[in-house]
Design a protein around this motif. Sequence first.
Motif, short mmCIF file in Angstrom:
data_model
loop_
_atom_site.label_atom_id
_atom_site.label_comp_id
_atom_site.label_asym_id
_atom_site.label_seq_id
_atom_site.Cartn_x
_atom_site.Cartn_y
_atom_site.Cartn_z
N SER A 189 35.35 36.32 36.23
CA SER A 189 34.98 35.10 35.72
C SER A 189 35.85 33.74 36.20
O SER A 189 36.96 34.17 36.55
N LYS A 212 40.14 40.65 36.08
CA LYS A 212 39.59 41.77 34.95
C LYS A 212 38.05 41.72 35.13
O LYS A 212 37.46 42.88 35.52
N CYS A 213 37.66 40.49 35.07
CA CYS A 213 35.94 40.55 34.84
C CYS A 213 35.31 39.73 35.57
O CYS A 213 34.15 39.66 36.05
N CYS A 215 40.72 32.97 30.89
CA CYS A 215 39.38 33.47 31.17
C CYS A 215 38.87 33.30 29.74
O CYS A 215 39.09 33.90 29.05
N CYS A 222 39.15 35.66 37.44
CA CYS A 222 39.82 36.65 36.57
C CYS A 222 39.79 37.98 37.32
O CYS A 222 38.73 38.59 37.79
N LYS A 268 35.98 34.60 29.18
CA LYS A 268 35.19 35.52 28.77
C LYS A 268 36.05 36.84 28.08
O LYS A 268 35.62 37.34 27.24
N CYS A 269 36.85 37.09 28.73
CA CYS A 269 38.06 38.16 28.34
C CYS A 269 39.24 37.78 27.72
O CYS A 269 39.98 38.91 27.10
N GLY A 270 39.72 36.56 27.94
CA GLY A 270 41.05 36.18 27.32
C GLY A 270 42.03 36.22 28.11
O GLY A 270 43.23 35.71 27.57
N TYR A 271 41.83 36.79 29.34
CA TYR A 271 43.16 36.85 30.22
C TYR A 271 43.59 35.62 30.51
O TYR A 271 42.93 34.57 30.66
#
Length: 95
Positions: free
Chosen positions: A10, A7-8, A25, A5, A27-30
């Motif tokens: 993961s 963004k984060c 992802c 990801c 974790k953050c939904g990406y």
Amino acid sequence: MVEFCPKCGSILVPVRKKEGLFLVCKKCGYEKKASKSAGYKKKEKISENKKNKLVIITSSSITSKEKLQEERELLQEYYEVFLETMEGEEGGGEE
Ligand SMILES: [Zn+2]
């Protein structure tokens, strides 16, 4: 071909949708659409390459029980996708 990801950081988990294969992802939904050249459909490569990567993931990122649990959940999802993918590809025969 494991992707991370942006963004984060993961691991992006491959998820099959009606529109095609997506990398999501947890974790953050990406999420993003997996490229056709990602190679998820190459049966022979999957079992070798992915397994190796899974081994790397499990052996290199065990830092805490919490982390381990998280990785296990991810791995479980990966395996589900592998099985699903391999099932779909089976039937032609190797030779
Ligand atoms: Zn993320």
